[in-house]
Design a protein around this motif. Structure first.
Motif: not given
Length: 145
Positions: A103, A105, A15, A88-89, A18
């Motif tokens: 997001l 993914m 994420d 990384t999304a 994150s």
């Protein structure tokens, strides 16, 4: 092998908001600053030495080793950053209307978007061009002086 809620690192999508990605971005910025301050040191490698009437340009071996080592470490951080960017999304442009957005993914979509945008710039920054130039100058020193 792995519990259901844990995926192996090679399959995990990060994420962008994150803690691990934010910490990595800080580490990467510091490595970029180190590379920024190390690169000008390559200008201090050559020195002129006069031998019995002839002039020769040599490089300082100790400084060459230290500068090449530091630049190689910075390039390894660049390479790791390149790998992390593939995992990384990103926020879908169509969902940015309200709030944070959705997001994406899917690893294939992430890779396609990254390759179309910043991949080639990051790849060129990862190439060890200063180290290759430094090595070729050192080889020239050995052959001609």
């Amino acid at each position: 092998m792995f519990p259901e809620d844990h995926e192996p690192w090679r399959k995990r999508i990060l994420d962008p908001g994150s803690d691990i990605v934010l910490k990595w971005n800080r580490v990467f910025i510091v490595s970029c600053l180190v590379a920024l301050f190390v690169d000008p040191l390559y200008f201090y490698l050559p020195s002129v030495i006069e031998n019995t009437g002839s002039t020769c340009v040599r490089t300082d071996l100790t400084l060459r080793i230290v500068v090449t080592f530091l630049r190689t470490i910075a390039d390894l951080f660049y390479l790791l950053h390149l790998i992390i960017k593939f995992r990384t999304a990103y926020v879908a442009p169509s969902s940015r209307v309200f709030g944070r957005g959705e997001l994406v993914m899917d690893p294939k979509k992430i890779a396609r978007r990254y390759i179309r945008s910043d991949f080639f710039i990051d790849f060129i920054a990862t190439l060890p061009l200063p180290q290759v130039c430094c090595s070729s100058v050192a080889l020239f020193d050995l052959l001609h002086c």
